[in-house]
Scaffold this motif. Structure first.
Motif, PDB file in Angstrom:
ATOM      1  N   LEU A 127       0.850  -1.187   0.000  1.00  0.00           N
ATOM      2  CA  LEU A 127       0.000   0.000   0.000  1.00  0.00           C
ATOM      3  C   LEU A 127       0.888   1.241   0.000  1.00  0.00           C
ATOM      4  O   LEU A 127       1.706   1.423   0.911  1.00  0.00           O
ATOM      5  N   ARG A 128       0.751   2.063  -1.027  1.00  0.00           N
ATOM      6  CA  ARG A 128       1.449   3.344  -1.072  1.00  0.00           C
ATOM      7  C   ARG A 128       0.466   4.402  -0.587  1.00  0.00           C
ATOM      8  O   ARG A 128      -0.548   4.666  -1.234  1.00  0.00           O
ATOM      9  N   CYS A 129       0.797   4.993   0.573  1.00  0.00           N
ATOM     10  CA  CYS A 129      -0.193   5.861   1.208  1.00  0.00           C
ATOM     11  C   CYS A 129       0.473   6.857   2.129  1.00  0.00           C
ATOM     12  O   CYS A 129       1.681   6.771   2.439  1.00  0.00           O
ATOM     13  N   THR A 130      -0.330   7.804   2.589  1.00  0.00           N
ATOM     14  CA  THR A 130       0.055   8.715   3.659  1.00  0.00           C
ATOM     15  C   THR A 130      -0.521   8.196   4.972  1.00  0.00           C
ATOM     16  O   THR A 130      -1.246   7.194   5.008  1.00  0.00           O
ATOM     17  N   ARG A 131      -0.208   8.890   6.040  1.00  0.00           N
ATOM     18  CA  ARG A 131      -0.720   8.473   7.349  1.00  0.00           C
ATOM     19  C   ARG A 131      -2.243   8.495   7.394  1.00  0.00           C
ATOM     20  O   ARG A 131      -2.848   7.523   7.850  1.00  0.00           O
ATOM     21  N   PRO A 132      -2.956   9.528   6.919  1.00  0.00           N
ATOM     22  CA  PRO A 132      -4.433   9.485   6.953  1.00  0.00           C
ATOM     23  C   PRO A 132      -5.001   8.331   6.127  1.00  0.00           C
ATOM     24  O   PRO A 132      -5.993   7.707   6.516  1.00  0.00           O
ATOM     25  N   GLU A 133      -4.363   8.035   4.961  1.00  0.00           N
ATOM     26  CA  GLU A 133      -4.871   6.939   4.146  1.00  0.00           C
ATOM     27  C   GLU A 133      -4.663   5.590   4.825  1.00  0.00           C
ATOM     28  O   GLU A 133      -5.519   4.700   4.748  1.00  0.00           O
TER      29      GLU A 133
ATOM     30  N   ARG B 195       4.439   6.787   1.016  1.00  0.00           N
ATOM     31  CA  ARG B 195       5.506   5.813   1.193  1.00  0.00           C
ATOM     32  C   ARG B 195       4.897   4.411   1.161  1.00  0.00           C
ATOM     33  O   ARG B 195       3.738   4.226   1.528  1.00  0.00           O
ATOM     34  N   PRO B 196       5.675   3.420   0.726  1.00  0.00           N
ATOM     35  CA  PRO B 196       5.134   2.052   0.672  1.00  0.00           C
ATOM     36  C   PRO B 196       5.080   1.412   2.058  1.00  0.00           C
ATOM     37  O   PRO B 196       5.998   1.555   2.867  1.00  0.00           O
ATOM     38  N   VAL B 197       3.993   0.716   2.297  1.00  0.00           N
ATOM     39  CA  VAL B 197       3.792  -0.037   3.542  1.00  0.00           C
ATOM     40  C   VAL B 197       3.266  -1.421   3.148  1.00  0.00           C
ATOM     41  O   VAL B 197       2.414  -1.549   2.258  1.00  0.00           O
ATOM     42  N   TRP B 198       3.798  -2.454   3.810  1.00  0.00           N
ATOM     43  CA  TRP B 198       3.359  -3.824   3.532  1.00  0.00           C
ATOM     44  C   TRP B 198       2.553  -4.356   4.715  1.00  0.00           C
ATOM     45  O   TRP B 198       2.975  -4.234   5.877  1.00  0.00           O
ATOM     46  N   TYR B 199       1.404  -4.872   4.392  1.00  0.00           N
ATOM     47  CA  TYR B 199       0.522  -5.458   5.402  1.00  0.00           C
ATOM     48  C   TYR B 199       0.385  -6.957   5.141  1.00  0.00           C
ATOM     49  O   TYR B 199       0.315  -7.392   3.974  1.00  0.00           O
TER      50      TYR B 199
END
Length: 524
Positions: free
Chosen positions: A17-23, A52-56
């Protein structure tokens, strides 16, 4: 679907997921709302403005079949991203199967004291009385404490029978564990998991239903030769084999002989029930058709159930309400008379010339309503598509297919099975009358062959539609308002004659002209 929904499948998915903190907060809130736990999260710290990319690693839980469950999980996760407008990619997803094995059941009971082994010279009467009390306690449950135990061994069951539980009453007697009456005291390895056992019982019920239909079909076609029922016998053999296969899965290991024996017994029982249903059917040769319609109705009803399970009632209502509209239209007053119009048109008779009893009008209304209810097959099809994860996202192709199926079913139900079938019944009645047979009754219209006797001079009787000839035989269609409607097959004439000016003599078949001229009705 919220966290309170019922889940059938579980799938673990790796998501980028490429996102900001609110997303990210929106995404995690959506997962929590659906009851999907986050198992792992890794990536750089998020900011309020830069992506930024985040992996869940999440666990998706949803209703539906195990078939195609991985694809269903991927599309459901992508659907969350589409609703929130997120840049999300499902990198890997795999279905997780959790099906614990069924453990044997035990019942805790207070074991009665037995002195037969400790007191050698115990009287025989007392010894037998203790044996009876022990047998009753171990088999009938008269000394049960009310505790149900699931344990794999007798030792574990004995321990759980006497283990104190918070809030449970303490018992001072000797507690033991017993198996249900008729079960083996030493349980064998379980046949499968809880969900697998339930699925096997459903499969067994389906096979029994098909076997009943095969038995009814064999009975219906017994007088038509082997070509009419030979293939139904092959279906019965296949059903018996399928029951044996299901029995092998349900029974413990090493019970192949018993499984095949039970398959044969259940197969013969299903054939016998189906044959008995066919023999008791009011119309010969229609028992298998009735069972087939019942099976189809069960399949459609199950599809509607699956649709409601996939959605809430609020989401299912837009699909089910249109399917209910034909039923509402079907109960409009007088709509059932349309089948009578199509039937009487073959004779050239108007509906207002015949009085239809109210009870038969209601039955015709129910028939037309049942024909309209074929539209239920469309939302039922949607339910099966949802259950097997073929219609997770609302795609235009799925809606187009359902629209075409809905229109086809509605037209075929109303026209093909309702109005056109009534016209075909009228055409068959005309053919029977031309050939001299008595036409079959149709929802209150009861054609019959008659001879007529004028009351007074024939020339003085007002006749609408032709000339009354007492020497001819007529088909009496019905009457209304004191006027009887007579139909002459040879001249295709419809006569409307005052009922008070005629004497009508019914006959079971077409009377000979000489018998009508002589003043009596006879059979040809």
């Amino acid at each position: 679907m919220g966290a309170a929904g019922r889940f059938d499948q579980r799938a673990v998915a790796l998501i980028e997921l490429r996102c900001t903190r609110p997303e990210a907060d929106l995404f995690e809130a959506a997962l929590e709302e659906r009851g999907w736990p986050v198992l792992e999260r890794r990536g750089a710290a998020l900011s309020e403005s830069s992506e930024r990319p985040v992996w869940y690693v999440i666990e998706a839980r949803f209703p539906g079949s195990r078939v195609n469950a991985a694809r269903g999980a991927r599309e459901r996760i992508e659907l969350v991203a589409d609703d929130l407008l997120l840049d999300l990619h499902v990198e890997a997803v795999e279905s997780v199967v959790r099906d614990p094995a069924d453990r044997p059941h035990w019942f805790a009971y207070e074991r009665p004291e037995v002195h037969a082994r400790t007191v050698p010279d115990l009287p025989r009467r007392t010894r037998w009385a203790e044996r009876v009390r022990l047998w009753l306690a171990e088999n009938t449950g008269i000394r049960d404490t009310g505790r149900l135990i699931t344990a794999a061994s007798a030792g574990a069951a004995e321990h759980l029978a006497s283990r104190p539980l918070p809030g449970a009453p303490r018992r001072s007697g000797r507690l033991a564990a017993r198996r249900p009456m008729g079960a083996s005291p030493r349980p064998r390895p379980p046949a499968g998991g809880r969900r697998e056992s339930s699925a096997l019982f459903v499969r067994l019920a389906v096979l029994l239903s098909i076997g009943m239909w095969a038995g009814a079909r064999i009975t219906d076609g017994r007088a038509q030769g082997i070509g009419a029922w030979g293939w139904a016998a092959l279906v019965a053999i296949g059903v018996t084999w399928g029951m044996a296969r299901v029995g092998r899965r349900l029974l413990p290991e090493g019970s192949d002989t018993a499984a095949y024996g039970l398959g044969v017994v259940f197969g013969l029982a299903a054939l016998g029930i189906g044959a008995g249903t066919a023999l008791t059917a009011p119309d010969a040769g229609r028992g298998s058709a009735v069972l087939f319609v019942a099976l189809c109705a069960a399949v459609v009803g199950n599809g509607l159930r699956l649709l409601v399970r996939q959605w809430t009632w609020q989401r299912a209502a837009p699909w089910l309400i249109p399917a209910l509209l034909p039923l509402a239209f079907g109960f409009l007053p007088g709509l059932g008379l349309s089948v009578h119009v199509m039937y009487l048109e073959q004779f050239g008779v108007d509906l207002e010339d015949i009085e239809i009893p109210k009870a038969y009008q209601f039955l015709a209304l129910l028939k037309l309503t049942a024909c309209m209810s074929l539209w239920f097959m469309a939302p039922s099809l949607l339910g099966y598509m949802k259950h097997f994860h073929w219609h997770v996202k609302d795609r235009w192709f799925g809606h187009a297919v359902l629209l075409v199926v809905s229109v086809a079913l509605l037209v075929n139900g109303v026209l093909g099975l309702g109005l056109l079938a009534a016209g075909e019944a009228g055409a068959k009645a005309v053919r029977d009358a031309v050939q001299g047979r008595t036409p079959a009754a149709y929802y209150g219209v009861e054609p019959e062959w008659v001879c007529v006797r004028p009351v007074g001079k024939t020339t003085d009787i007002p006749v609408d539609g032709g000339v009354l000839d007492p020497s001819r035989s007529y088909v009496r269609i019905g009457d209304a308002g004191g006027t009887v409607v007579l139909w002459a097959p040879d001249g295709n004439e419809v006569l409307k004659v005052p009922l008070s000016r005629l004497g009508i003599i019914p006959s079971e078949g077409r009377p000979a002209p000489s018998s009508c001229a002589a003043g009596g009705a006879g059979n040809r």
